[in-house]
Design an enzyme around this catalytic site. Structure first.
Site, PDB file in Angstrom:
ATOM      1  N   GLU A   3      30.547  25.870  -7.402  1.00 27.62           N
ATOM      2  CA  GLU A   3      30.767  27.309  -7.668  1.00 27.62           C
ATOM      3  C   GLU A   3      29.582  27.886  -8.424  1.00 27.62           C
ATOM      4  OE1 GLU A   3      32.612  29.437  -5.892  1.00 27.62           O
ATOM      5  OE2 GLU A   3      34.302  28.112  -6.303  1.00 27.62           O
ATOM      6  N   HIS A   4      29.192  29.081  -8.065  1.00 34.11           N
ATOM      7  CA  HIS A   4      28.068  29.782  -8.709  1.00 34.11           C
ATOM      8  C   HIS A   4      26.762  29.013  -8.562  1.00 34.11           C
ATOM      9  CE1 HIS A   4      29.807  33.349 -10.589  1.00 34.11           C
ATOM     10  NE2 HIS A   4      30.917  32.644 -10.768  1.00 34.11           N
ATOM     11  N   ASP A  13      25.394  28.674  -5.231  1.00 34.55           N
ATOM     12  CA  ASP A  13      24.725  29.046  -3.968  1.00 34.55           C
ATOM     13  C   ASP A  13      23.462  29.865  -4.257  1.00 34.55           C
ATOM     14  OD1 ASP A  13      26.339  31.202  -4.781  1.00 34.55           O
ATOM     15  OD2 ASP A  13      26.762  31.860  -2.733  1.00 34.55           O
ATOM     16  N   GLY A  19      39.622  36.158  -2.891  1.00 30.56           N
ATOM     17  CA  GLY A  19      38.572  35.141  -2.903  1.00 30.56           C
ATOM     18  C   GLY A  19      38.574  34.244  -1.683  1.00 30.56           C
ATOM     19  N   SER A  34      37.550  35.418   1.184  1.00 25.38           N
ATOM     20  CA  SER A  34      36.478  35.991   2.001  1.00 25.38           C
ATOM     21  C   SER A  34      36.952  36.707   3.258  1.00 25.38           C
ATOM     22  CB  SER A  34      35.460  34.920   2.380  1.00 25.38           C
ATOM     23  OG  SER A  34      34.562  34.805   1.350  1.00 25.38           O
ATOM     24  N   SER A  70      36.282  39.636   3.668  1.00 24.66           N
ATOM     25  CA  SER A  70      35.143  40.502   4.006  1.00 24.66           C
ATOM     26  C   SER A  70      34.161  39.784   4.936  1.00 24.66           C
ATOM     27  CB  SER A  70      34.433  40.988   2.744  1.00 24.66           C
ATOM     28  OG  SER A  70      33.933  39.916   1.992  1.00 24.66           O
ATOM     29  N   GLU A 125      26.943  42.826   4.213  1.00 22.28           N
ATOM     30  CA  GLU A 125      27.682  42.908   2.942  1.00 22.28           C
ATOM     31  C   GLU A 125      26.773  43.436   1.827  1.00 22.28           C
ATOM     32  OE1 GLU A 125      30.858  40.400   2.505  1.00 22.28           O
ATOM     33  OE2 GLU A 125      31.149  40.774   0.392  1.00 22.28           O
ATOM     34  N   ASP A 156      29.906  32.399   2.159  1.00 15.56           N
ATOM     35  CA  ASP A 156      31.109  32.927   2.815  1.00 15.56           C
ATOM     36  C   ASP A 156      30.902  33.129   4.307  1.00 15.56           C
ATOM     37  OD1 ASP A 156      31.870  32.961   0.224  1.00 15.56           O
ATOM     38  OD2 ASP A 156      31.992  35.138   0.030  1.00 15.56           O
TER      39      ASP A 156
HETATM   40  P1  ADP Z   1      37.637  38.994  -0.219  1.00 12.32           P
HETATM   41  O1  ADP Z   1      36.445  38.894   0.674  1.00 12.32           O
HETATM   42  O2  ADP Z   1      37.647  37.960  -1.289  1.00 12.32           O
HETATM   43  O3  ADP Z   1      38.936  39.029   0.505  1.00 12.32           O
HETATM   44  P2  ADP Z   1      36.376  41.482  -0.866  1.00 12.32           P
HETATM   45  O4  ADP Z   1      36.636  42.487  -1.906  1.00 12.32           O
HETATM   46  O5  ADP Z   1      35.042  40.861  -0.767  1.00 12.32           O
HETATM   47  O6  ADP Z   1      37.521  40.386  -1.002  1.00 12.32           O
HETATM   48  O7  ADP Z   1      36.651  42.144   0.561  1.00 12.32           O
HETATM   49  C1  ADP Z   1      37.857  42.785   0.844  1.00 12.32           C
HETATM   50  C2  ADP Z   1      37.590  44.061   1.623  1.00 12.32           C
HETATM   51  O8  ADP Z   1      37.344  43.756   3.018  1.00 12.32           O
HETATM   52  C3  ADP Z   1      38.791  44.986   1.646  1.00 12.32           C
HETATM   53  O9  ADP Z   1      38.822  45.808   0.505  1.00 12.32           O
HETATM   54  C4  ADP Z   1      38.557  45.768   2.921  1.00 12.32           C
HETATM   55  O10 ADP Z   1      37.615  46.797   2.712  1.00 12.32           O
HETATM   56  C5  ADP Z   1      37.946  44.731   3.848  1.00 12.32           C
HETATM   57  N1  ADP Z   1      39.024  44.075   4.626  1.00 12.32           N
HETATM   58  C6  ADP Z   1      39.422  42.792   4.535  1.00 12.32           C
HETATM   59  N2  ADP Z   1      40.476  42.541   5.362  1.00 12.32           N
HETATM   60  C7  ADP Z   1      40.750  43.710   5.997  1.00 12.32           C
HETATM   61  C8  ADP Z   1      41.721  44.110   6.966  1.00 12.32           C
HETATM   62  N3  ADP Z   1      42.620  43.259   7.448  1.00 12.32           N
HETATM   63  N4  ADP Z   1      41.698  45.397   7.365  1.00 12.32           N
HETATM   64  C9  ADP Z   1      40.783  46.266   6.882  1.00 12.32           C
HETATM   65  N5  ADP Z   1      39.852  45.945   5.971  1.00 12.32           N
HETATM   66  C10 ADP Z   1      39.822  44.688   5.520  1.00 12.32           C
HETATM   67 MG    MG Z   2      34.412  39.083   0.041  1.00 11.39          MG
END
Ligand code: ADP
Ligand code: MG
Length: 389
Positions: free
Chosen positions: A36-37, A39, A126, A128, A130, A162, A173
């Site tokens: 962790e931390h 990368d 967490g 991912s 995104s 991102e 990720d």
């Molecule tokens: P993580 O990647 O840990 O889940 P992040 O804050 O990096 O959290 O990313 C989450 C963001 O990705 C959400 O706020 C949204 O903008 C987008 N996202 C993720 N899943 C969806 C989904 N199923 N529909 C629409 N947007 C999504």
């Molecule tokens: Mg994310």
């Protein structure tokens, strides 16, 4: 489980556009076993793709505009591909806009698509979601328009997307989401991006994530501060040891010998990084040798380092790891991800899962008044085309 999500997504597509999608893409979230931390500190990480995914349905629409629908948010947007890509107030759309922006910057000529997607990856915990969003959309565009982008470059473009959204993330990720393999963990060398697969055989233990259900706002500022402290730490190391290029080349003694030259914080951050890099190597050996108890002990040690020396934990995560430490059937536990909230990752002895879950749920609620969320995870494939017809 995935079948329900795939049916929902493809039916939604067909109901909306009156045709079947030409491509269905599945893009997973990820866990990180250890590392962790590091990368962004030239270390190794040990992530894996999981069985929680975003499902995308795509079809060309023979126009210059793309229409993208997020089923889970009951929201959609349209983007004109001939215009400059700009940020929007609706954050989720920026991940897609970011991908389109990256593709256009690379000189790819894009035509319009209709795209519908839905997910069972918890958002913002967490895992991912995104990266799954960026990489799944990229993968779909690559397939539909035969762009010939290699998997590693999909991950790198996803990371850039991102960054464009405004999050200065490392590569782990996107990389794990793209190159993940069923029942394998990926040891990634973050210096060279070389990677090797190792059997994810946890023998008599199950992987369970406990989601603290909190997200402290310290996250972004602390992340940037830690990066800066690590830069300072390695600069001091190099100044006194010109042969050293990065924390990878250091041992603990190197850092300890420079204690007087560093601020207290820079010293502790540097020591954590060097120890954590070594723990990943040991964890990989433990996994290869089927010594899951040793792996668990390394996870506890990582948490202690993250909490005491790197200082990215919080009361809720510390409590969850404390509970794990007191529980004989949990042999490893640590906060996973950037910290200040999100999940702990745990190795729980098979047969004891339900007992541990209900104990932790009650105790966590009694202490913080917060509902604990729980995810069972298994290790799945990276982003791929789903043959659904
Ligand atoms: P993580 O990647 O840990 O889940 P992040 O804050 O990096 O959290 O990313 C989450 C963001 O990705 C959400 O706020 C949204 O903008 C987008 N996202 C993720 N899943 C969806 C989904 N199923 N529909 C629409 N947007 C999504
Ligand atoms: Mg994310």
């Amino acid at each position: 489980m995935n079948d329900i999500l795939i049916n929902k997504t493809t039916s939604y597509f067909t109901d909306t556009f009156g045709t079947e999608p030409s491509k269905v893409i599945l893009s997973p979230g990820r866990i990180n076993i250890i590392g962790e931390h590091i990368d962004y500190n030239d270390g190794y990480v040990l992530p894996a793709a999981i069985d929680k995914i975003i499902c995308f349905a795509f079809e060309k629409n023979n126009s210059n505009k793309s229409r993208i629908i997020a089923i889970d948010l009951d929201d959609e947007f349209e983007i004109d591909l001939s215009a400059e890509v700009e940020h929007d107030d609706k954050v989720w759309t920026n991940y897609i806009r970011g991908v389109i922006h990256q593709l256009k910057s690379k000189g790819f000529e894009l035509e319009g698509v209709n795209c519908v997607f839905s997910s069972d990856i918890p958002v913002g915990s967490g895992l991912s979601s995104s990266a799954a969003l960026e990489c799944g959309f990229l993968f779909g565009m690559n397939e539909i328009f035969n762009l010939n982008i290699k998997p590693i470059d999909i991950a790198l473009l996803g990371q850039k997307a991102e960054h464009w959204v405004g999050i200065n993330c490392g590569i782990m990720d996107q990389f794990s989401s793209v190159v993940g393999k069923k029942d394998k963990v990926i040891k990634i060398d973050c210096r060279t991006l070389e990677y090797t697969y190792h059997d994810a055989n946890f023998s008599n233990y199950s992987l369970i994530l406990f989601d603290s259900n909190v997200k402290h706002s310290l996250m972004t500022s602390a992340y940037n501060e830690r990066r800066q402290q690590c830069d300072e730490g390695i600069a001091i190391v190099k100044q006194h040891n010109p042969e050293i290029q990065s924390f990878r080349d250091c041992n603990e003694e190197t850092i300890i010998s420079l204690k007087d030259k560093m601020s207290h914080d820079v010293y502790r951050r540097s020591l954590f990084v060097v120890k954590e890099i070594n723990r990943v190597i040991q964890a990989c050996d433990a996994l290869d040798n089927g010594n899951i108890e040793a792996l668990g002990a390394l996870m506890f040690a990582t948490h202690e380092g993250l909490s005491q020396n790197y200082e990215v934990s919080c009361a809720e995560l510390d409590e969850l790891v404390d509970l794990a430490q007191k529980e004989e059937s949990v042999i490893g536990s640590r906060l996973m991800g950037g910290g200040f909230g999100g999940c702990t990752i745990n190795l729980v002895k098979k047969g004891f899962e339900e007992e541990v879950k209900s104990k932790f749920t009650k105790s966590y609620f009694d202490t913080f008044g917060i509902e604990l969320k729980i995810y069972d995870v298994t290790i799945g494939n990276g982003t791929s085309v789903h043959q659904y017809r």
